[in-house]
Design an enzyme around this catalytic site. Structure first.
Site, PDB file in Angstrom:
ATOM      1  N   PHE A 141       0.910  -1.120   0.062  1.00 20.05           N
ATOM      2  CA  PHE A 141       0.226   0.052  -0.196  1.00 20.05           C
ATOM      3  C   PHE A 141       1.129   1.598  -0.069  1.00 20.05           C
ATOM      4  O   PHE A 141       1.611   1.112   0.849  1.00 20.05           O
ATOM      5  CB  PHE A 141      -0.586  -0.015   1.014  1.00 20.05           C
ATOM      6  CG  PHE A 141      -1.841   1.552   1.086  1.00 20.05           C
ATOM      7  CD1 PHE A 141      -3.104   1.063   0.401  1.00 20.05           C
ATOM      8  CD2 PHE A 141      -1.401   2.189   1.917  1.00 20.05           C
ATOM      9  CE1 PHE A 141      -3.754   2.046   0.459  1.00 20.05           C
ATOM     10  CE2 PHE A 141      -2.698   3.676   2.233  1.00 20.05           C
ATOM     11  CZ  PHE A 141      -3.588   3.779   0.914  1.00 20.05           C
ATOM     12  N   ASP A 226       8.862   2.906   1.441  1.00 19.17           N
ATOM     13  CA  ASP A 226       8.172   3.184   1.851  1.00 19.17           C
ATOM     14  C   ASP A 226       7.516   3.353   3.969  1.00 19.17           C
ATOM     15  O   ASP A 226       7.669   2.300   4.070  1.00 19.17           O
ATOM     16  CB  ASP A 226       6.438   2.999   1.347  1.00 19.17           C
ATOM     17  CG  ASP A 226       4.535   3.921   1.541  1.00 19.17           C
ATOM     18  OD1 ASP A 226       5.721   4.593   2.731  1.00 19.17           O
ATOM     19  OD2 ASP A 226       4.328   3.655   0.901  1.00 19.17           O
ATOM     20  N   LYS A 255       2.081   9.224   8.192  1.00 24.11           N
ATOM     21  CA  LYS A 255       1.548   9.726   9.379  1.00 24.11           C
ATOM     22  C   LYS A 255       2.218   9.741  10.648  1.00 24.11           C
ATOM     23  O   LYS A 255       1.317  11.165  11.187  1.00 24.11           O
ATOM     24  CB  LYS A 255       1.330   7.473   9.457  1.00 24.11           C
ATOM     25  CG  LYS A 255       0.631   7.451   8.656  1.00 24.11           C
ATOM     26  CD  LYS A 255      -0.297   6.258   8.907  1.00 24.11           C
ATOM     27  CE  LYS A 255      -1.276   5.380   7.607  1.00 24.11           C
ATOM     28  NZ  LYS A 255      -1.059   5.572   6.283  1.00 24.11           N
TER      29      LYS A 255
HETATM   30  C1  LIG Z   1      -1.219   5.482   5.038  1.00 25.97           C
HETATM   31  C2  LIG Z   1      -0.064   4.561   4.449  1.00 25.97           C
HETATM   32  C3  LIG Z   1       0.208   5.590   2.996  1.00 25.97           C
HETATM   33  C4  LIG Z   1      -1.088   6.490   2.257  1.00 25.97           C
HETATM   34  O1  LIG Z   1      -0.332   8.219   3.016  1.00 25.97           O
HETATM   35  P1  LIG Z   1      -1.925   8.368   3.417  1.00 25.97           P
HETATM   36  O2  LIG Z   1      -1.441  10.268   3.808  1.00 25.97           O
HETATM   37  O3  LIG Z   1      -2.996   8.329   3.768  1.00 25.97           O
HETATM   38  O4  LIG Z   1      -1.621   9.017   2.409  1.00 25.97           O
HETATM   39  C5  LIG Z   1       0.839   5.283   2.110  1.00 25.97           C
HETATM   40  N1  LIG Z   1       2.148   3.670   3.202  1.00 25.97           N
HETATM   41  C6  LIG Z   1       1.939   3.447   3.518  1.00 25.97           C
HETATM   42  C7  LIG Z   1       3.083   1.767   3.542  1.00 25.97           C
HETATM   43  C8  LIG Z   1       0.340   3.827   4.716  1.00 25.97           C
HETATM   44  O5  LIG Z   1       0.525   3.246   5.440  1.00 25.97           O
END
Ligand SMILES: *Cc1c(COP(=O)(O)O)cnc(C)c1O
Length: 406
Positions: A141, A226, A255
């Site tokens: 994700f 990420d 986050k």
């Molecule tokens: C939550 C998340 C995203 C997206 O972040 P947003 O602030 O919702 O755009 C991208 N990568 C990972 C691993 C995430 O957990």
């Protein structure tokens, strides 16, 4: 004022908000530490942490102080002008990590969009116009823009929006042979969450990340981590690459970075950063003084031995409770994750019941998350108190018993 508040209910959501979420029946109105209260005054223990965001709990005094001070000083200037809070925060991040250059955005999606554009642009301008292949992983994700859902490995998020950005290949996570089979000199980047969050709370093996680093070096591809969910102290290190001892070329954070105030960052080396110049990319709000002041205060607290070294002991308490629940109810097939990103996979006979258990838990007074239909996820504050862990897990145990008894 009171009548205005009582007019707002969960039904209002269905009347006014785009139907992209299915929020719980109650509406939280106040939070302090790891406790939250709803409109009716019912109290909850918060193990969801706003999806791994409120890493210092709700309304931490240092963050509230930074917000108030900056709120009375300077909110926003745009990137036509730089600002002190952004420069201070960038300096702190660079001093603490592999990074030599940082750019701020507003969400994880935007930080990843920046990373993917930079990786492509770097390869196209430094190597060849055909070096555009991105290798990513099943169940990954990376956000919700069209580029980031396309790099993400969950077709349910990327299908149905017309043509996708091209030259993105997905292979199984933790499978180095699968990467070897597709990586070549036309590959510009390998993109990976060191610990997959949304995809089910699955940690990369050390050999996998080490292997990715070697393959990227061999093919002059950039390694992109990420760490939007697993970074910023979540696993007991500032960033999880530090745990693995594998240094990426680009890292994204969001986050927990702002502790609840929207902000994200992309970290990289001076050499990779130099592929971009003024005008290559941008954001009106990115690096806004208000966001950077709050994030700076959060960073100063999270990046301390007290906070980081407390994470493992807190994890062990959670895991003990989960094992205890499992002994009584025979509910989980696996308890996994790292630090305070904890996954508990439901046994086959309870598959698909994660969101049901989430709602049962809320009814008992504890906020938890799921990661897909089969995995319960806990992403509490990094400074959650022991007493809150015990209280919340007792409530979760009651909810689990109710679900098991049907
Ligand atoms: C939550 C998340 C995203 C997206 O972040 P947003 O602030 O919702 O755009 C991208 N990568 C990972 C691993 C995430 O957990």
């Amino acid at each position: 004022m009171a009548s205005e508040q009582s007019a707002i209910t969960r039904d209002t959501f269905d009347e006014v908000i785009l139907p992209i979420y299915a929020p719980a029946e109650f509406i939280p109105v106040k939070g302090k530490g790891s406790r939250v209260w709803d409109q009716q005054g019912k109290e909850y223990v918060d193990f969801a942490g706003g999806i791994a965001v409120t890493a210092l709990g709700h309304c931490h005094p240092a963050l509230v102080g930074a917000l108030k001070t900056q709120g009375e000083t300077l909110w926003h200037t745009s990137n036509v002008f730089t600002n002190e809070p952004a420069l201070r925060l960038a300096r702190k991040i660079i001093d603490a990590t592999f990074a030599e250059r940082v750019v701020f955005m507003n969400s994880g999606t935007e930080a990843n969009e920046t990373a993917f554009k930079l990786a492509r642009h770097y390869a196209v301008t430094r190597h060849s116009p055909y070096k555009t292949k991105i290798i990513a992983f099943h169940n990954a994700f990376h956000g919700r823009s069209l580029f980031t859902v396309s790099v993400g490995g969950q077709p349910k998020y990327s299908d149905g929006f017309g043509p996708k950005p091209a030259d993105i290949v997905h292979v199984p996570f933790n499978d180095l042979h699968a990467v070897k089979a597709v990586i070549d000199d036309h590959t510009c980047a390998v993109v990976v969450e060191p610990i997959q969050g949304e995809g089910g709370v699955t940690a990369a093996t050390p050999e996998f990340l080490t292997g990715l680093r070697e393959l990227c070096d061999r093919h002059q591809a950039l390694l992109v981590f990420d760490e939007v969910q697993c970074g910023m102290g979540r696993i007991g290190k500032l960033f999880s690459y530090m745990h693995y001892g594998v240094t990426p070329d680009i890292l994204t954070s969001a986050k927990a970075l702002g502790g609840g105030f929207p902000i994200s960052a992309m970290l990289t080396t001076a050499q990779v950063a130099a592929a971009f110049h003024a005008g290559s990319h941008g954001s009106t709000y990115g690096g806004n003084p208000l966001a950077c002041a709050v994030a700076g205060a959060a960073f100063d607290i999270i990046n301390t031995p007290q906070v980081l070294s407390g994470v493992q002991a807190k994890r062990e308490l959670f895991v003990e409770h989960l094992r205890q629940i499992d002994r009584q109810l025979d509910l989980f097939s696996d308890i996994r994750g790292m630090g305070l990103l904890i996954g508990a996979e439901l046994k086959p006979q309870y598959r698909g019941r994660a969101s049901g258990l989430l709602h049962a838990a809320a009814a008992e007074g504890v906020m938890v998350l799921n990661a897909g239909p089969d995995v319960m996820r806990f992403a509490p504050s990094l400074v959650v108190e022991e007493a809150d862990i015990h209280a919340g897990m007792e409530r979760f145990a009651r909810a689990a018993a109710r679900v098991v008894k049907g």
